[in-house]
Write an enzyme that holds these catalytic residues in place. Sequence first.
Site, PDB file in Angstrom:
ATOM      1  CG  ASP A  51      11.962  25.095  32.353  1.00  0.00           C
ATOM      2  OD1 ASP A  51      11.061  25.983  32.582  1.00  0.00           O
ATOM      3  OD2 ASP A  51      13.068  24.791  32.846  1.00  0.00           O
ATOM      4  CG  ASP A  54      11.111  31.154  34.686  1.00  0.00           C
ATOM      5  OD1 ASP A  54      11.048  29.833  33.988  1.00  0.00           O
ATOM      6  OD2 ASP A  54      11.063  30.970  35.794  1.00  0.00           O
TER       7      ASP A  54
END
Length: 492
Positions: free
Chosen positions: A372, A175
Site C-alpha cells: 500500500d 493511492d
Amino acid sequence: MWLHSLLLFTAAAALFLASPFVDSRAVPQTFATTTLDVSASIQNTLNVFSVQTETTPHLLNQQSLISSDSSSSSSLSLQLHSRTSVRTTSHPDYKSLTSARLDRDSARVRSLSTRLDLAVKGFSTSDLKPLQTGSEFAVEEIQSPIVSGTSQGSGEYFSRLGIGNPPSQVYMVLDTGSDVNWVQCSPCADCYQQTDPIFEPTSSSTYSPLTCGTKQCQSLDLSECRNNTCLYEVSYGDGSYTVGDFVTESITLGSASVNNIALGCGHNNEGLFIGAAGLLGLGGGSLSFPSQINATTFSYCLVDRDSDSASTLEFDSPLSPSAVTAPLLRNHQLDTFYYLGLTGLSVGGELLEIPESAFKIDESGNGGIIVDSGTAITRLQADSYTALRDAFVKGTQKLPSTDGVALFDTCYDFSSRSSVEVPTVSFHFPDGKTLPLPAKNYLIPVDSNGTFCFAFAPTSSSLSIIGNVQQQGTRVSFDLDNSLIGFSLDKC
C-alpha cells in the site's frame, strides 16, 4: 582426491549461500547485517524545517513536473513528489511532525481494515445513500466502507497532472488503496484549501456528466441518481468525504492526454488532504486510473518522505530485469487491494519461525498482506510482529535502547553515534527469492535528537500491510498482466 572433493563441495556451498535467490530456510550470510547512517537520517529531519515557506521554485516549473517517456511511445510517466516538497510543515519540530504522521497512519490502517471486514461480511454499500437538501449535497455521518489512502491526509506522495481541456494543472494524492478518482470542483458548496485553483468544469471542453445507467456509475460503491445524472460519494474513516457529480474528463500526463476518464467532480469535500486537489486511484478495481487506461503495468519509486527530490510514476513501462519478484494476488471479496505472495521474514540472516499461513488469504477473504502506498508503517499480525521484533531486539542487545514512542515499542538512543550496524530485515517470496531492506527502511528517526524506532507495528486485524517506509528508495512495479509485483532497489 578426498581433499579435492571437500574443497569443491565447500566452494559450491559458498556460491549457494551468496546467491540472492536462495530457497528453503537458508539465508545469505551477506544479508546478516547492514549499516544505518545515523547522521544523515538526523540531518534529513532538520532539512524538513529549513526549506522555504513558499513552494520551492522547481515545483512551479510544470515542464519539470510531468513528462512523457521518450523511450517508448506507449508508456506514460509523471513525476512523483513527497508531501514535504509540495507543502511545508506547520509543526514546530520533527517529534511533533512524527506524532501527527503516526496518528494519520493509524486512522488509515483502521479504514483499510474496516473496508475489508465489511466486504468479507457481504455488507452492501448500495444501501448507504448520501442525503440531499435542495440543490446542495448534505453528507450523512456514517462509517462507510468506501475508504481511501487519504484518511486524515495520510497520503504522503503526490503527482502533478492536468485535468480537462485546456488542462488545469493540479496536485493529486496517489493511492493504491482506492479506485475512485476525484477532484474538487467549482461551484463549491464546501471545499477545503488546496494549493492550486479549484477546477472549473465550465472552462473545459471535454467535461461530460455521466448518466445513471452507465457502467461507470453502476460500478460505484455509493451513488445516487438525480435527473438521470450520476452522483457519487466517497467517505473516509475519519469522517472526511467527497460528494459531487460523476463525470468523464481528459487527464493529461506530460504531452499525452487520456480522454473519457471517469472521475468525481466534488462540490462538497471535507478533510485534511494537505493541499492536494483530489486523488488518483491506483487500486485494482474497474474505476481506478490504471484499469481505465488498460495499463498492463504501472510502477512508482518513493523517495524519502523528508526529501524535496522527485521520482516517477510510470504506466506501461517494462519490469526491470533486476527486480525481485513476488506473486500479485487478488481477494475475491475486494478487488481494490494488491496482495503480495510473501512466504516469510528473516532477521540477521535467520528465517523466523512464522507459518506461511500467516501471510495468506483464507477462503472467506480474511488475512493476507497487501502493498500500500498510503500506509506508512508496515503492520503485521500480532504473532508475526512479536517474532520479528524479538529477533531484532536479540540482535541489537549491545545498542542503547530507550522508551517506546506512540505505536513503536522498540526504540533506540543513537544520539552519540554517527552510524550503527544492525541486523538486516528481509522479505522472502516464493522460489527462494529474497528482498533485504536497507536499514533506513526499518529504523527511522522520530525526533532530531537521535531517537530511532523499529518501523513495524502489530495489528489486531487479519489484514497485514507493507507500508511506504519499507518501500522508500525502491521501484515497486505492478505487472497486472502477469500477476507479479517487482522490487528494484535504488531505482529512484
